[in-house]
Design a protein around this motif. Structure first.
Motif, PDB file in Angstrom:
ATOM      1  N   ASP A  49      84.783 127.776  64.219  1.00 55.76           N
ATOM      2  CA  ASP A  49      84.103 129.058  64.110  1.00 55.76           C
ATOM      3  C   ASP A  49      84.241 129.915  65.359  1.00 55.76           C
ATOM      4  O   ASP A  49      83.804 131.072  65.361  1.00 55.76           O
ATOM      5  CB  ASP A  49      82.616 128.827  63.802  1.00 55.76           C
ATOM      6  N   LYS A  50      84.884 129.385  66.420  1.00 55.75           N
ATOM      7  CA  LYS A  50      85.047 130.131  67.670  1.00 55.75           C
ATOM      8  C   LYS A  50      86.499 130.539  67.934  1.00 55.75           C
ATOM      9  O   LYS A  50      86.749 131.622  68.459  1.00 55.75           O
ATOM     10  CB  LYS A  50      84.563 129.295  68.858  1.00 55.75           C
ATOM     11  N   VAL A  51      87.440 129.646  67.624  1.00 54.16           N
ATOM     12  CA  VAL A  51      88.836 129.879  67.998  1.00 54.16           C
ATOM     13  C   VAL A  51      89.777 129.498  66.862  1.00 54.16           C
ATOM     14  O   VAL A  51      89.468 128.642  66.030  1.00 54.16           O
ATOM     15  CB  VAL A  51      89.233 129.084  69.261  1.00 54.16           C
ATOM     16  N   THR A  52      90.926 130.157  66.884  1.00 60.63           N
ATOM     17  CA  THR A  52      92.081 129.710  66.107  1.00 60.63           C
ATOM     18  C   THR A  52      93.195 129.433  67.108  1.00 60.63           C
ATOM     19  O   THR A  52      93.531 130.299  67.925  1.00 60.63           O
ATOM     20  CB  THR A  52      92.534 130.781  65.103  1.00 60.63           C
ATOM     21  N   VAL A  53      93.732 128.227  67.070  1.00 59.84           N
ATOM     22  CA  VAL A  53      94.708 127.802  68.072  1.00 59.84           C
ATOM     23  C   VAL A  53      96.063 127.621  67.408  1.00 59.84           C
ATOM     24  O   VAL A  53      96.186 126.928  66.391  1.00 59.84           O
ATOM     25  CB  VAL A  53      94.274 126.481  68.746  1.00 59.84           C
ATOM     26  N   THR A  54      97.068 128.261  67.984  1.00 59.81           N
ATOM     27  CA  THR A  54      98.451 128.092  67.550  1.00 59.81           C
ATOM     28  C   THR A  54      99.277 127.606  68.734  1.00 59.81           C
ATOM     29  O   THR A  54      98.841 127.674  69.883  1.00 59.81           O
ATOM     30  CB  THR A  54      99.027 129.400  66.989  1.00 59.81           C
ATOM     31  N   ALA A  55     100.474 127.121  68.451  1.00 63.46           N
ATOM     32  CA  ALA A  55     101.302 126.527  69.508  1.00 63.46           C
ATOM     33  C   ALA A  55     102.773 126.739  69.208  1.00 63.46           C
ATOM     34  O   ALA A  55     103.166 127.065  68.076  1.00 63.46           O
ATOM     35  CB  ALA A  55     101.009 125.031  69.648  1.00 63.46           C
ATOM     36  N   VAL A  56     103.575 126.553  70.229  1.00 67.63           N
ATOM     37  CA  VAL A  56     105.031 126.426  70.107  1.00 67.63           C
ATOM     38  C   VAL A  56     105.482 125.352  71.079  1.00 67.63           C
ATOM     39  O   VAL A  56     104.786 125.034  72.045  1.00 67.63           O
ATOM     40  CB  VAL A  56     105.778 127.737  70.416  1.00 67.63           C
ATOM     41  N   LEU A  57     106.648 124.809  70.809  1.00 64.79           N
ATOM     42  CA  LEU A  57     107.309 123.955  71.787  1.00 64.79           C
ATOM     43  C   LEU A  57     107.961 124.832  72.852  1.00 64.79           C
ATOM     44  O   LEU A  57     108.511 125.902  72.546  1.00 64.79           O
ATOM     45  CB  LEU A  57     108.386 123.104  71.116  1.00 64.79           C
ATOM     46  N   VAL A  58     107.879 124.394  74.110  1.00 64.08           N
ATOM     47  CA  VAL A  58     108.532 125.115  75.196  1.00 64.08           C
ATOM     48  C   VAL A  58     109.412 124.145  75.983  1.00 64.08           C
ATOM     49  O   VAL A  58     109.130 122.944  76.048  1.00 64.08           O
ATOM     50  CB  VAL A  58     107.505 125.788  76.130  1.00 64.08           C
ATOM     51  N   PRO A  59     110.508 124.657  76.580  1.00 62.70           N
ATOM     52  CA  PRO A  59     111.416 123.787  77.324  1.00 62.70           C
ATOM     53  C   PRO A  59     110.881 123.452  78.712  1.00 62.70           C
ATOM     54  O   PRO A  59     110.651 124.337  79.527  1.00 62.70           O
ATOM     55  CB  PRO A  59     112.701 124.615  77.409  1.00 62.70           C
ATOM     56  N   HIS A  60     110.680 122.179  78.965  1.00 66.27           N
ATOM     57  CA  HIS A  60     110.195 121.705  80.265  1.00 66.27           C
ATOM     58  C   HIS A  60     111.040 120.512  80.678  1.00 66.27           C
ATOM     59  O   HIS A  60     110.584 119.359  80.663  1.00 66.27           O
ATOM     60  CB  HIS A  60     108.720 121.351  80.166  1.00 66.27           C
ATOM     61  N   GLY A  61     112.280 120.799  81.030  1.00 66.45           N
ATOM     62  CA  GLY A  61     113.195 119.719  81.408  1.00 66.45           C
ATOM     63  C   GLY A  61     113.317 118.722  80.274  1.00 66.45           C
ATOM     64  O   GLY A  61     113.462 119.092  79.102  1.00 66.45           O
ATOM     65  N   PRO A  62     113.217 117.413  80.572  1.00 65.75           N
ATOM     66  CA  PRO A  62     113.375 116.400  79.539  1.00 65.75           C
ATOM     67  C   PRO A  62     112.100 116.087  78.760  1.00 65.75           C
ATOM     68  O   PRO A  62     112.110 115.239  77.872  1.00 65.75           O
ATOM     69  CB  PRO A  62     113.811 115.172  80.338  1.00 65.75           C
ATOM     70  N   VAL A  63     110.985 116.773  79.067  1.00 69.91           N
ATOM     71  CA  VAL A  63     109.694 116.410  78.474  1.00 69.91           C
ATOM     72  C   VAL A  63     109.642 116.817  77.006  1.00 69.91           C
ATOM     73  O   VAL A  63     110.024 117.933  76.640  1.00 69.91           O
ATOM     74  CB  VAL A  63     108.539 117.071  79.241  1.00 69.91           C
ATOM     75  N   PHE A  64     109.127 115.919  76.165  1.00 75.85           N
ATOM     76  CA  PHE A  64     108.963 116.206  74.748  1.00 75.85           C
ATOM     77  C   PHE A  64     107.825 115.351  74.189  1.00 75.85           C
ATOM     78  O   PHE A  64     107.775 114.155  74.470  1.00 75.85           O
ATOM     79  CB  PHE A  64     110.261 115.903  73.989  1.00 75.85           C
ATOM     80  N   PRO A  65     106.947 115.957  73.392  1.00 74.02           N
ATOM     81  CA  PRO A  65     106.800 117.406  73.185  1.00 74.02           C
ATOM     82  C   PRO A  65     106.070 118.056  74.368  1.00 74.02           C
ATOM     83  O   PRO A  65     105.248 117.433  75.035  1.00 74.02           O
ATOM     84  CB  PRO A  65     105.934 117.490  71.923  1.00 74.02           C
ATOM     85  N   SER A  66     106.372 119.330  74.593  1.00 77.01           N
ATOM     86  CA  SER A  66     105.688 120.123  75.606  1.00 77.01           C
ATOM     87  C   SER A  66     105.278 121.434  74.945  1.00 77.01           C
ATOM     88  O   SER A  66     106.129 122.145  74.402  1.00 77.01           O
ATOM     89  CB  SER A  66     106.610 120.378  76.804  1.00 77.01           C
ATOM     90  N   PHE A  67     103.975 121.750  74.996  1.00 74.83           N
ATOM     91  CA  PHE A  67     103.436 122.856  74.216  1.00 74.83           C
ATOM     92  C   PHE A  67     102.947 124.014  75.077  1.00 74.83           C
ATOM     93  O   PHE A  67     102.494 123.829  76.217  1.00 74.83           O
ATOM     94  CB  PHE A  67     102.236 122.379  73.379  1.00 74.83           C
ATOM     95  N   ALA A  68     103.022 125.203  74.505  1.00 71.29           N
ATOM     96  CA  ALA A  68     102.223 126.351  74.926  1.00 71.29           C
ATOM     97  C   ALA A  68     101.187 126.580  73.833  1.00 71.29           C
ATOM     98  O   ALA A  68     101.462 126.348  72.654  1.00 71.29           O
ATOM     99  CB  ALA A  68     103.088 127.582  75.114  1.00 71.29           C
ATOM    100  N   PHE A  69      99.990 127.027  74.227  1.00 68.37           N
ATOM    101  CA  PHE A  69      98.902 127.236  73.273  1.00 68.37           C
ATOM    102  C   PHE A  69      98.401 128.675  73.338  1.00 68.37           C
ATOM    103  O   PHE A  69      98.315 129.270  74.427  1.00 68.37           O
ATOM    104  CB  PHE A  69      97.714 126.314  73.582  1.00 68.37           C
ATOM    105  N   ARG A  70      98.037 129.201  72.179  1.00 69.31           N
ATOM    106  CA  ARG A  70      97.371 130.505  72.106  1.00 69.31           C
ATOM    107  C   ARG A  70      96.023 130.334  71.410  1.00 69.31           C
ATOM    108  O   ARG A  70      95.930 129.676  70.365  1.00 69.31           O
ATOM    109  CB  ARG A  70      98.217 131.515  71.330  1.00 69.31           C
ATOM    110  N   PHE A  71      94.982 130.931  72.001  1.00 68.03           N
ATOM    111  CA  PHE A  71      93.632 130.894  71.460  1.00 68.03           C
ATOM    112  C   PHE A  71      93.247 132.315  71.045  1.00 68.03           C
ATOM    113  O   PHE A  71      93.157 133.214  71.893  1.00 68.03           O
ATOM    114  CB  PHE A  71      92.645 130.374  72.505  1.00 68.03           C
TER     115      PHE A  71
END
Length: 374
Positions: free
Chosen positions: A239-261
């Motif tokens: 009831d406060k937030v809707t959160v979406t994400a994408v994968l972002v490139p961070h060297g060899p790291v997987f999964p690595s996310f960016a988040f939007r609120f």
């Protein structure tokens, strides 16, 4: 229950131990802060009023990038406050201490979001359970399990940077995701938890978290293709937030996310650790506040291979403004900071660098800084 004297005495003893635990917890925190007051990090103080209803605010608990500890900055961690409810984004070194210094309320934590599983982003994650969940009342999870949203297993390990071979730590499970990570931490401190449950009446720590490993859309992502082109996808909503994400490139790291609120008061986007990425631009479009990582390599004496490696994982502060401009972000906040040429962050210089190519206001984040969004 009968009112026998022996039972009454036993109950009084139990309550006495609980009261003692609570008193010692408060005293320990006070003593810890007092003992640490001689250092630069401890000198920081809450820089704004307590959260209030109808308010959207970002609290930068820690702004340092990378595992090596620094005396003047805590590890990367941010609290997003929406109508008094708290959403944590990453839990780096000293996150829990900084949370308490900021005057925030453990019972107000709704969810924890982990961008990726590098240790500098999760060092204090389980402390919120093992320490923050220890109070008999008023601690983490006392109003219900806290949702945790983080990466699943990487599924495999990349080759060693620079070639050659490398040892494998924990061969039975060398790439645990958030669920296994949480369980293994729980197992590691089971003795302490079992004693406190029996002697002080704390809540069973296995009931404090509701762990979700973020399911990826079918875009061909893997530990060998870490951030293919994708559209933002849903992670959770309440009831406060809707959160979406994408994968972002961070060297060899997987999964690595960016988040939007997205909230009723505006939107805040967190880049996570990333180099330049069209995925992030798709996520951050027209966001009210973009919290973006940055590094400085200007003047740094790094071997060419290491410099290239850094640029495959991060964004130089001199280029981050153009990303905010391309995303049409209303404001830019820099966090997860490291300067490879200097021992500390020169805030005015970093602000000038970040302003390059960006027409909006720039904030170079400092620990415990509070930033109102609406």
């Amino acid at each position: 229950m009968s009112g026998h004297a022996g039972e009454d005495a036993g109950e009084r003893g139990t309550l006495g131990r609980r009261g003692l635990l609570t008193a010692l917890g408060g005293a320990g925190l006070a003593l810890g802060l007092a003992a640490a007051s001689g250092g630069p990090l401890a000198a920081a103080a809450p820089s704004g009023p307590a959260p209030r209803k109808g308010h959207l605010e970002v609290v930068l608990l820690g702004t340092q990038a990378g595992p090596p500890p620094k005396p003047d900055r805590a590890g990367i961690s941010t609290a997003l406050l929406v109508d008094g409810s708290i959403y944590l984004i990453d839990c780096g070194r000293s996150s829990l201490t900084q949370f308490m210094r900021a005057g925030l309320d453990l019972t107000a934590i709704r969810s924890i979001f982990l961008t990726h599983l590098h240790i500098d982003h999760i060092a204090d994650y389980y402390n919120y359970v093992a320490l923050g969940g220890a109070p008999v009342s008023g601690g983490l999870g006392s109003t219900g399990p806290v949702g945790v949203y983080g990466p699943g297993s990487a599924g495999g390990l990349p080759p060693k940077f620079g070639g050659g071979t490398a040892p494998v730590v924990s061969p039975p499970d060398p790439v645990p995701g958030t669920r296994a990570l949480t369980q293994q931490w729980t197992n590691a401190v089971a003795y302490s938890s079992n004693l406190f449950i029996r002697d002080s009446g704390i809540t069973d720590p296995t009931t404090l978290l509701d762990v979700h490993e973020i399911a990826l859309p079918d875009v061909g992502a893997s530990f060998t293709n870490t951030a293919p082109a994708m559209r933002p996808f849903p992670v959770m909503s309440d009831d406060k937030v809707t959160v979406t994400a994408v994968l972002v490139p961070h060297g060899p790291v997987f999964p690595s996310f960016a988040f939007r609120f997205d909230t009723a008061y505006g939107s805040v986007t967190f880049s996570g650790d990333t180099t330049r990425s069209p995925n992030l631009l798709a996520l951050a479009g027209n966001t009210d506040l973009l919290v973006h990582e940055a590094i400085n390599l200007e003047g740094a004496q790094l071997p060419p291979a290491l410099r290239n490696h850094m640029l495959e994982s991060h964004v130089e502060v001199q280029s981050v403004g153009s990303i905010a401009e391309a995303a049409h972000a209303n404001r830019l906040v820099l966090s997860h900071l490291v300067d490879f040429a200097h021992d500390s962050i020169d805030v005015p210089r970093w602000r000038r660098w970040a302003q390059n190519g960006y027409t909006g206001p720039v904030v170079v984040g400092t620990d415990l800084q509070r930033i109102g969004v609406a």
